[in-house]
Enzyme design. Structure first.
Site, mmCIF file in Angstrom:
data_model
loop_
_atom_site.group_PDB
_atom_site.id
_atom_site.type_symbol
_atom_site.label_atom_id
_atom_site.label_comp_id
_atom_site.label_asym_id
_atom_site.label_seq_id
_atom_site.Cartn_x
_atom_site.Cartn_y
_atom_site.Cartn_z
ATOM 1 C CG ASP A 65 -2.081 1.005 0.996
ATOM 2 O OD1 ASP A 65 -2.613 1.064 -0.133
ATOM 3 O OD2 ASP A 65 -2.432 1.730 1.933
ATOM 4 C CG PHE A 146 2.080 4.428 -12.025
ATOM 5 C CD1 PHE A 146 1.154 4.196 -11.017
ATOM 6 C CD2 PHE A 146 3.334 3.847 -11.911
ATOM 7 C CE1 PHE A 146 1.464 3.407 -9.918
ATOM 8 C CE2 PHE A 146 3.648 3.041 -10.812
ATOM 9 C CZ PHE A 146 2.715 2.828 -9.815
ATOM 10 N N GLY A 147 0.488 7.529 -11.695
ATOM 11 C CA GLY A 147 -0.033 8.163 -10.483
ATOM 12 C C GLY A 147 0.402 9.618 -10.365
#
Length: 196
Positions: A65, A146-147
């Site tokens: 996470d 990404f993100g």
């Protein structure tokens, strides 16, 4: 040895594949199970995913996470990084964050990743944290990664992760640091062994 990656995010899986020891085969998990991330911290969510997916496939899994924590916004978006403005593109999410920060000079931030390994066969569980300190740029820059990569400038650099590209990110990113540490520990304790 085969380990499943408890993620449906192909970018994430690609990054993790670059970090595994050569004798480990990493495979994207294929399951109908959709685990809800109900934890309030990165470590809780990482462990929830590893245990639930591990029990489902009855094989060793790695889960993580991760997210972006911005100091002046009290650590926001933090564990909500992926779920912030659900349904919106990352460009829209980044634009929203830059808007929230438009009046702030203080722009320190960090990317955090908690990587967890769970083997349901022997009930072995281990989690490690990796992070990279940096700051938030004033505009979206770069198309790599990404993100939130195009708004994050790691300390020691003037370009965002979106501009720096994979070679730099593989060395210094939060995910790289967490998973390198995780695999080193797994080898050290004998959970991962090169088959002779």
């Amino acid at each position: 040895m085969k380990i499943f990656v408890a993620s449906k995010n192909e970018h994430k899986v690609h990054e993790i594949k670059l970090l595994v020891p050569k004798f480990v085969e990493l495979e994207l998990i294929k399951t109908e199970l959709d685990v809800e991330e109900t934890g309030e911290t990165f470590i809780e969510n990482s462990i929830i995913k590893a245990i639930e997916y591990g029990k489902d496939v009855v094989q060793p899994v790695v889960a993580d996470d991760s997210g972006l924590c911005i100091d002046v916004l009290g650590g926001f978006p933090g564990v909500m990084s992926a779920r912030y403005m659900e349904g919106a593109s990352y460009t829209e999410k980044m634009e929203s964050i830059l808007q929230l920060m438009k009046n702030y000079e203080e722009r320190t931030a960090r990317f955090v990743c908690v990587a967890t390994y769970f083997n349901p066969i022997n009930n072995f569980l281990i989690s490690v944290e990796g992070y990279v300190e940096g700051s938030i740029s004033r505009e979206i820059r770069g198309t790599q990664g990404f993100g939130y990569d195009p708004i994050f400038i790691p300390n020691g650099y003037e370009m965002t992760f979106g501009e720096l590209g994979e070679a730099v990110k593989d060395k210094i990113s939060h995910r790289s640091r967490a998973f390198k540490k995780l695999f080193e520990l797994l080898i050290k304790v004998g959970e991962l062994k090169e088959e002779s």
